[in-house]
Structures are given as C-alpha cells and as structure tokens.
Design a protein around this motif. Sequence first.
Motif, PDB file in Angstrom:
ATOM      1  N   TYR A  88       0.805  -1.231   0.000  1.00 27.09           N
ATOM      2  CA  TYR A  88       0.000   0.000   0.000  1.00 27.09           C
ATOM      3  C   TYR A  88       0.834   1.275   0.000  1.00 27.09           C
ATOM      4  O   TYR A  88       0.448   2.292  -0.565  1.00 27.09           O
ATOM      5  CB  TYR A  88      -0.973   0.014   1.187  1.00 27.09           C
ATOM      6  CG  TYR A  88      -0.330   0.405   2.489  1.00 27.09           C
ATOM      7  CD1 TYR A  88      -0.431   1.700   2.988  1.00 27.09           C
ATOM      8  CD2 TYR A  88       0.416  -0.520   3.228  1.00 27.09           C
ATOM      9  CE1 TYR A  88       0.177   2.067   4.179  1.00 27.09           C
ATOM     10  CE2 TYR A  88       1.028  -0.167   4.404  1.00 27.09           C
ATOM     11  CZ  TYR A  88       0.907   1.129   4.875  1.00 27.09           C
ATOM     12  OH  TYR A  88       1.518   1.492   6.040  1.00 27.09           O
ATOM     13  N   SER A  89       2.000   1.257   0.627  1.00 29.90           N
ATOM     14  CA  SER A  89       2.826   2.467   0.732  1.00 29.90           C
ATOM     15  C   SER A  89       3.679   2.705  -0.511  1.00 29.90           C
ATOM     16  O   SER A  89       4.305   3.759  -0.633  1.00 29.90           O
ATOM     17  CB  SER A  89       3.713   2.388   1.978  1.00 29.90           C
ATOM     18  OG  SER A  89       4.511   1.221   1.926  1.00 29.90           O
ATOM     19  N   ASP A  90       3.685   1.756  -1.439  1.00 27.13           N
ATOM     20  CA  ASP A  90       4.444   1.916  -2.683  1.00 27.13           C
ATOM     21  C   ASP A  90       3.597   2.514  -3.801  1.00 27.13           C
ATOM     22  O   ASP A  90       4.077   2.719  -4.904  1.00 27.13           O
ATOM     23  CB  ASP A  90       5.004   0.564  -3.150  1.00 27.13           C
ATOM     24  CG  ASP A  90       6.089   0.040  -2.235  1.00 27.13           C
ATOM     25  OD1 ASP A  90       6.674   0.849  -1.471  1.00 27.13           O
ATOM     26  OD2 ASP A  90       6.351  -1.178  -2.268  1.00 27.13           O
ATOM     27  N   VAL A 141      -4.314   2.787   5.415  1.00 21.20           N
ATOM     28  CA  VAL A 141      -4.194   3.126   3.989  1.00 21.20           C
ATOM     29  C   VAL A 141      -4.666   4.562   3.721  1.00 21.20           C
ATOM     30  O   VAL A 141      -4.021   5.306   2.982  1.00 21.20           O
ATOM     31  CB  VAL A 141      -4.940   2.106   3.111  1.00 21.20           C
ATOM     32  CG1 VAL A 141      -4.835   2.479   1.636  1.00 21.20           C
ATOM     33  CG2 VAL A 141      -4.400   0.691   3.337  1.00 21.20           C
ATOM     34  N   GLU A 144      -2.054   7.075   4.785  1.00 20.14           N
ATOM     35  CA  GLU A 144      -0.910   7.077   3.861  1.00 20.14           C
ATOM     36  C   GLU A 144      -1.249   7.911   2.630  1.00 20.14           C
ATOM     37  O   GLU A 144      -0.444   8.721   2.164  1.00 20.14           O
ATOM     38  CB  GLU A 144      -0.522   5.658   3.449  1.00 20.14           C
ATOM     39  CG  GLU A 144       0.492   5.589   2.305  1.00 20.14           C
ATOM     40  CD  GLU A 144       1.831   6.273   2.569  1.00 20.14           C
ATOM     41  OE1 GLU A 144       2.539   6.578   1.585  1.00 20.14           O
ATOM     42  OE2 GLU A 144       2.194   6.516   3.742  1.00 20.14           O
ATOM     43  N   ARG A 147      -1.134  11.486   3.648  1.00 20.99           N
ATOM     44  CA  ARG A 147       0.261  11.906   3.880  1.00 20.99           C
ATOM     45  C   ARG A 147       0.925  12.249   2.553  1.00 20.99           C
ATOM     46  O   ARG A 147       1.648  13.238   2.439  1.00 20.99           O
ATOM     47  CB  ARG A 147       1.046  10.794   4.587  1.00 20.99           C
ATOM     48  CG  ARG A 147       2.495  11.199   4.926  1.00 20.99           C
ATOM     49  CD  ARG A 147       3.376   9.991   5.181  1.00 20.99           C
ATOM     50  NE  ARG A 147       3.525   9.140   4.017  1.00 20.99           N
ATOM     51  CZ  ARG A 147       4.342   9.400   2.989  1.00 20.99           C
ATOM     52  NH1 ARG A 147       5.084  10.489   2.962  1.00 20.99           N
ATOM     53  NH2 ARG A 147       4.426   8.555   1.977  1.00 20.99           N
ATOM     54  N   GLN A 148       0.647  11.447   1.530  1.00 21.25           N
ATOM     55  CA  GLN A 148       1.240  11.707   0.217  1.00 21.25           C
ATOM     56  C   GLN A 148       0.803  13.053  -0.359  1.00 21.25           C
ATOM     57  O   GLN A 148       1.478  13.614  -1.208  1.00 21.25           O
ATOM     58  CB  GLN A 148       0.871  10.587  -0.753  1.00 21.25           C
ATOM     59  CG  GLN A 148       1.551   9.289  -0.450  1.00 21.25           C
ATOM     60  CD  GLN A 148       1.193   8.199  -1.437  1.00 21.25           C
ATOM     61  OE1 GLN A 148       0.594   8.434  -2.481  1.00 21.25           O
ATOM     62  NE2 GLN A 148       1.568   6.975  -1.106  1.00 21.25           N
TER      63      GLN A 148
END
Length: 166
Positions: A88-90, A141, A144, A147-148
């Motif tokens: 998920y963080s990629d 999720v 994240e 945050r992006q």
Amino acid sequence: MAHMNIVLHEPEIPSNTGNIGRTCVAAGATLHLIEPLGFKLNEKSIRRAGMDYWKELDVRIYLDYDDFLKKNEGAVIYYATTKGPHVYSDVHYEDNCFIMFGKESAGIPEDILYDNQKTAIRIPMIGKTRSLNLANSVSIVLYEALRQHDFDHMKLEGQLRSYRWK
C-alpha cells in the motif's frame, strides 16, 4: 485540497462501519457502501461507534458492485486485500481516488481482484496473520494517501488546554 473515497464492499459488522465513518469525517473522505450490508444503517452500534460524527459523514450507498462502477465511471480504484501483489505504501494515490475494502469474513471477491491486479494493494503482516481489523486497515491506507498529499486540508497542530506549546 486532496479528497479520498473509502469504499466498503458488503460490510458485515456495524461497529467497524461506524468507526470507519468517524475516520472518514476526520479525514474529509467520502464513505461509499456497497450492498448488501450485514446490518441496518440506523443500528445503535453504528451510531455509538461513529458517535456524533455520523451526521457529518458524506455517505453514498450502492445496490451492488456494478451499480458502484456505473455511478463512478472512470474512477481510479485501489483494492485493499491480504492477497494484493503491491504494498500500500508503494502506490501513489491520486486526488479523488477510491480505496475499496472487502467484507470482514471474506474480503473482496477474487474475480474482482483478478480483474484489477494492477491496483490490488496489501498491508504487510508477519507470519500467518490472516488480516487486520477492517477499521484499522482503512485508517492505515487512508492516512498514507493523505500523507502523500501533505495533509493539505488538515489541522497539523494540536493545542493543550492549560498550556501553550513552546
């Protein structure tokens, strides 16, 4: 202002949906519910979990997955699943994208996941852990994705009641 959409595909546990609704209000996200639901939206347990935030929630309801797709044609959808090939963080979450989570007992149906392999994501876990709680997974999720986008519409500093930060 970044906006995210959380989609619950046939959720079963009212307190999870209530907690997710509260998280969506705090994050400025829209909650999309795909029927059938395992509960009625006026159940006490949803109101208790969502507290007084439920009335502030932008929630949309769909008859089934096809109805959801039809009403959100062209949307970018990420499918959160323990079976996903991508962490998920990629992933880069576009503004106004949709992040779908499946029902607590079975997740998102595998035919949907197979048809959407490029956007199927997972939260890494150790060992033989089957899954995380649905409300926790949504929070991980969603935040994240926010945050992006540098939390661009969110309050970034808290206040003490009796003191001032130095």
